[in-house]
Design a protein around this motif. Structure first.
Motif, PDB file in Angstrom:
ATOM      1  N   MET A   1       0.841  -1.185   0.000  1.00 55.55           N
ATOM      2  CA  MET A   1       0.000   0.000   0.000  1.00 55.55           C
ATOM      3  C   MET A   1       0.883   1.243   0.000  1.00 55.55           C
ATOM      4  O   MET A   1       1.879   1.302   0.740  1.00 55.55           O
ATOM      5  CB  MET A   1      -0.892   0.028   1.243  1.00 55.55           C
ATOM      6  N   ASN A   2       0.538   2.237  -0.805  1.00 59.65           N
ATOM      7  CA  ASN A   2       1.319   3.456  -0.843  1.00 59.65           C
ATOM      8  C   ASN A   2       0.470   4.615  -1.360  1.00 59.65           C
ATOM      9  O   ASN A   2      -0.727   4.446  -1.633  1.00 59.65           O
ATOM     10  CB  ASN A   2       2.594   3.269  -1.679  1.00 59.65           C
ATOM     11  N   ILE A   3       1.078   5.780  -1.489  1.00 59.08           N
ATOM     12  CA  ILE A   3       0.383   7.010  -1.877  1.00 59.08           C
ATOM     13  C   ILE A   3       0.955   7.521  -3.189  1.00 59.08           C
ATOM     14  O   ILE A   3       2.150   7.824  -3.277  1.00 59.08           O
ATOM     15  CB  ILE A   3       0.541   8.101  -0.799  1.00 59.08           C
ATOM     16  N   ASN A   4       0.111   7.619  -4.209  1.00 56.21           N
ATOM     17  CA  ASN A   4       0.512   8.173  -5.499  1.00 56.21           C
ATOM     18  C   ASN A   4       0.276   9.686  -5.450  1.00 56.21           C
ATOM     19  O   ASN A   4      -0.857  10.153  -5.508  1.00 56.21           O
ATOM     20  CB  ASN A   4      -0.298   7.536  -6.624  1.00 56.21           C
ATOM     21  N   MET A   5       1.354  10.443  -5.356  1.00 56.85           N
ATOM     22  CA  MET A   5       1.229  11.884  -5.170  1.00 56.85           C
ATOM     23  C   MET A   5       0.681  12.590  -6.401  1.00 56.85           C
ATOM     24  O   MET A   5       0.029  13.638  -6.288  1.00 56.85           O
ATOM     25  CB  MET A   5       2.587  12.468  -4.767  1.00 56.85           C
ATOM     26  N   ALA A   6       0.942  12.064  -7.583  1.00 54.98           N
ATOM     27  CA  ALA A   6       0.388  12.679  -8.795  1.00 54.98           C
ATOM     28  C   ALA A   6      -1.132  12.579  -8.791  1.00 54.98           C
ATOM     29  O   ALA A   6      -1.836  13.531  -9.154  1.00 54.98           O
ATOM     30  CB  ALA A   6       0.972  12.020 -10.040  1.00 54.98           C
ATOM     31  N   LYS A   7      -1.662  11.423  -8.375  1.00 56.19           N
ATOM     32  CA  LYS A   7      -3.111  11.261  -8.307  1.00 56.19           C
ATOM     33  C   LYS A   7      -3.706  12.125  -7.198  1.00 56.19           C
ATOM     34  O   LYS A   7      -4.807  12.674  -7.343  1.00 56.19           O
ATOM     35  CB  LYS A   7      -3.456   9.786  -8.084  1.00 56.19           C
ATOM     36  N   TYR A   8      -2.969  12.242  -6.086  1.00 57.08           N
ATOM     37  CA  TYR A   8      -3.454  13.107  -5.012  1.00 57.08           C
ATOM     38  C   TYR A   8      -3.530  14.555  -5.487  1.00 57.08           C
ATOM     39  O   TYR A   8      -4.538  15.236  -5.276  1.00 57.08           O
ATOM     40  CB  TYR A   8      -2.544  12.998  -3.796  1.00 57.08           C
ATOM     41  N   GLU A   9      -2.466  15.010  -6.125  1.00 53.40           N
ATOM     42  CA  GLU A   9      -2.446  16.394  -6.610  1.00 53.40           C
ATOM     43  C   GLU A   9      -3.566  16.641  -7.617  1.00 53.40           C
ATOM     44  O   GLU A   9      -4.244  17.672  -7.556  1.00 53.40           O
ATOM     45  CB  GLU A   9      -1.094  16.685  -7.243  1.00 53.40           C
ATOM     46  N   MET A  10      -3.793  15.702  -8.521  1.00 53.08           N
ATOM     47  CA  MET A  10      -4.853  15.865  -9.502  1.00 53.08           C
ATOM     48  C   MET A  10      -6.221  15.853  -8.833  1.00 53.08           C
ATOM     49  O   MET A  10      -7.116  16.629  -9.193  1.00 53.08           O
ATOM     50  CB  MET A  10      -4.773  14.776 -10.569  1.00 53.08           C
ATOM     51  N   GLY A  11      -6.413  14.991  -7.845  1.00 56.05           N
ATOM     52  CA  GLY A  11      -7.686  14.935  -7.140  1.00 56.05           C
ATOM     53  C   GLY A  11      -7.992  16.237  -6.427  1.00 56.05           C
ATOM     54  O   GLY A  11      -9.140  16.713  -6.440  1.00 56.05           O
TER      55      GLY A  11
END
Length: 234
Positions: free
Chosen positions: A135-145
């Motif tokens: 499990m991890n955090i995709n920062m590009a998807k977070y920023e886009m969200g």
């Protein structure tokens, strides 16, 4: 993004994408056709027998979605905050949900599922084998969200499913398979290793899970916003 496979123990492996697309698929909602696998599970297995897995997953995703900013900032998820005192059993059900999803993908692509993995899903063994989960955090998807929510009022979230690759040896025998799945910014990398019976996951060690933050290769801060077609039509 499955970072461990490139350093696997196999000489000169051959990688082929079995199913997927030239880009990662963004799935708008749980009823999207992109989430509907071929009929590889009977109705009883997909509904009654695995209903508790689905409920554990629903509770997990709701917590992630409602506490998105705080979780990304600290990089930690705590199962007891989601499930209470029964978090160990619920974590196992959540894992079985993920494994069910992975096995459906393999079955749809004609890949034989190791028997110990099936036994883990049906509860006859307690410990996961053949699979590596992270499990991890995709920062590009977070920023886009965050951008879609703040700039365009889109806040329902998205589900994600990556390309499905299979590793073959020089004799064209499959060694393993890999992909990732997730929702919003939450990501699960997985590898199915046919010759390695012992499985592991970065969320098995205790109540608190440390989630690594990462930027996909070629992405950095600001790229997701610059990629928004509504804001940058040219």
């Amino acid at each position: 993004m499955v970072r461990a496979f490139g350093s696997g123990p196999w000489p000169n492996p051959v990688v082929r994408v079995q199913s997927g697309s030239d880009r990662e698929d963004r799935i708008q909602g749980p009823n999207s056709a992109k989430l509907k696998f071929a009929k590889v599970l009977c109705a009883n297995c997909n509904n009654a027998r695995s209903q508790s897995f689905d409920l554990a997953y629903d509770a997990f995703t709701e917590h992630i979605h409602q506490n998105s900013k705080a979780i990304v900032e600290v990089g930690v998820v705590q199962f007891s905050r989601i499930y209470g005192k029964g978090w160990r059993d619920e974590r196992r059900k959540l894992t079985r949900y993920l494994v069910k999803n992975i096995c459906c993908r393999l079955a749809e692509d004609g890949v034989q599922i190791p028997q110990p993995v099936i036994q883990f899903m049906d509860g006859s063994v307690r410990y996961l084998q053949n699979l590596i989960l992270e499990m991890n955090i995709n920062m590009a998807k977070y920023e886009m969200g965050v951008h879609l929510r703040d700039a365009h009022g889109i806040g329902e979230g998205s589900l994600w499913m990556g390309d499905h690759g299979i590793i073959y040896d020089s004799q064209n025998s499959p060694l393993g398979t890999y992909s990732h799945l997730g929702f919003d910014w939450f990501n699960v990398d997985y590898q199915m290793l046919f010759g390695h019976r012992r499985g592991r996951a970065n969320f098995f060690s205790g109540d608190t899970v440390k989630l690594e933050r990462f930027w996909p290769q070629g992405f950095s801060t600001g790229d997701a916003v610059r990629a928004c077609r509504d804001c940058n039509p040219s």
